[in-house]
Design an enzyme around this catalytic site. Structure first.
Site, PDB file in Angstrom:
ATOM      1  N   SER A  71       1.146  -0.913  -0.153  1.00 15.92           N
ATOM      2  CA  SER A  71       0.344  -0.775  -0.063  1.00 15.92           C
ATOM      3  C   SER A  71       0.824   1.134   0.002  1.00 15.92           C
ATOM      4  O   SER A  71       1.373   1.436  -0.680  1.00 15.92           O
ATOM      5  CB  SER A  71      -0.894   0.245   1.339  1.00 15.92           C
ATOM      6  OG  SER A  71      -1.503   1.146   1.107  1.00 15.92           O
ATOM      7  N   HIS A  92      -9.128   0.984   0.519  1.00 16.42           N
ATOM      8  CA  HIS A  92      -8.887   0.400  -0.459  1.00 16.42           C
ATOM      9  C   HIS A  92     -10.181  -0.302  -0.664  1.00 16.42           C
ATOM     10  O   HIS A  92      -9.973  -1.113  -0.950  1.00 16.42           O
ATOM     11  CB  HIS A  92      -7.475  -0.602  -0.406  1.00 16.42           C
ATOM     12  CG  HIS A  92      -5.980  -0.160   0.245  1.00 16.42           C
ATOM     13  ND1 HIS A  92      -5.267   0.501  -0.811  1.00 16.42           N
ATOM     14  CD2 HIS A  92      -5.339  -0.598   0.774  1.00 16.42           C
ATOM     15  CE1 HIS A  92      -4.165   0.636  -0.591  1.00 16.42           C
ATOM     16  NE2 HIS A  92      -4.213   0.608   0.749  1.00 16.42           N
TER      17      HIS A  92
END
Length: 314
Positions: A89, A198
């Site tokens: 990420s 996300h």
């Protein structure tokens, strides 16, 4: 030996991170001070003290990327060169800095904006995330279906065969968790984050982030950096689009590890304040050799263990 460098994502941050390196390693200090100047942020104050801002998305993101960059700079002369780079990420930005796809100015400008915009999105659309351990794929899928009867819920992170993260609204997450507990899944842990990263709940942040990405000049880089979103290396042509998609689509860290292992990577070195990714690698590729760099002691241990295991000297 084939080596991949790993860069920690949000959640790995903790008070005191980098303090020992800052005191004892000139390269780390210079890199960290340079990042402070670019960010217009007192990183030593933020990271080395009990500063509550470090627990917020807006400040944790630039602080962690700056730390990972400084760890990388301080360690290069003593470590074997990497064949591939991968972050989880937010950690992808550290990897892109190391790979040369982003300049330090552009990279830090992006993560400062990203943290601010994601914090705003969390205020506009409340969300939660939970880690689910040792649930089957069928259980996870059914839990998302159950949760979606009450609100939004979906898989946000496919971290390892043993660990996924769900993200969604409070009602959706509660319903999904209730389903999993009824199915006998015992280990479900809330994440201390302010929103559902996300997932489509971050769409406002991704949309607002696009103009910042448009201002950057991306290059092909010197080393391949693997995207959690596409499970392929970033390219200069698609980097901006992929980084925007990353904010609203699930990460596939485990799949990236599997591909790297298939391509011959057998050694992983994590840069970050805690061995978060190292544990995920061992769950995904048990035979891989995994090391970490968080402070001078862990760097020394990593160098020594690599020398013993592979006869490496730098």
């Amino acid at each position: 030996m084939q080596v991949a460098y790993l860069f920690s994502g949000q959640g790995a941050e903790r008070a005191g991170m980098g303090a020992e390196f800052y005191q004892h390693n000139l390269q780390f200090k210079q890199a960290f001070d340079q990042a402070s100047q670019i960010l217009e942020l007192d990183l030593p104050q933020l990271c080395f003290t009990a500063d509550s801002r470090l627990q917020t998305t807006e400040y944790a993101q630039p602080a962690l990327v700056a730390l990972n960059w400084a760890l990388y700079q301080a360690s290069q002369a003593q470590l074997p060169p990497a064949n591939a780079l991968l972050g989880l990420s937010l950690g992808e930005y550290g990897a892109l800095l190391a790979g040369g796809q982003l300049t330090l100015n552009d990279g830090l400008m992006l993560v400062k904006a990203r943290g601010h915009l994601m914090a705003q999105a969390c205020q506009q659309q409340a969300g939660e995330m939970v880690v689910v351990l040792k649930a089957s794929a069928a259980q996870i899928e059914a839990a998302c279906v159950a949760g979606q009867q009450q609100g939004a819920v979906m898989v946000a992170n496919y971290n390892s065969p043993q660990q996924v993260v769900l993200g969604g609204t409070t009602a959706g997450i509660a319903a999904a968790v209730a389903y999993l507990r009824a199915q006998g899944v015992k280990r479900i842990l809330p994440l201390p984050v302010s929103g559902a990263f996300h997932t489509p709940l971050m769409q406002s942040a991704a949309t607002a982030f696009t103009p910042y990405l448009a201002q950057c000049c991306f290059s092909a880089g010197e080393l391949p950096v693997w995207s959690n979103t596409t499970c392929t290396p970033f390219t200069a042509a698609t980097l901006a689009t992929t980084l925007a998609q990353q904010m609203v689509q699930p990460t596939h860290f485990a799949a990236c590890i599997k591909v790297l292992v298939q391509q011959g990577v057998d050694t992983f070195i994590e840069f970050g304040p805690a061995p978060v990714l190292a544990r995920l690698v061992k769950q995904t590729a048990p035979h891989a050799q995994v090391y970490q760099v968080a402070d001078p002691e862990s760097l020394t241990n990593t160098v020594t263990e690599l020398e013993v295991a592979h006869g490496i000297t730098r």
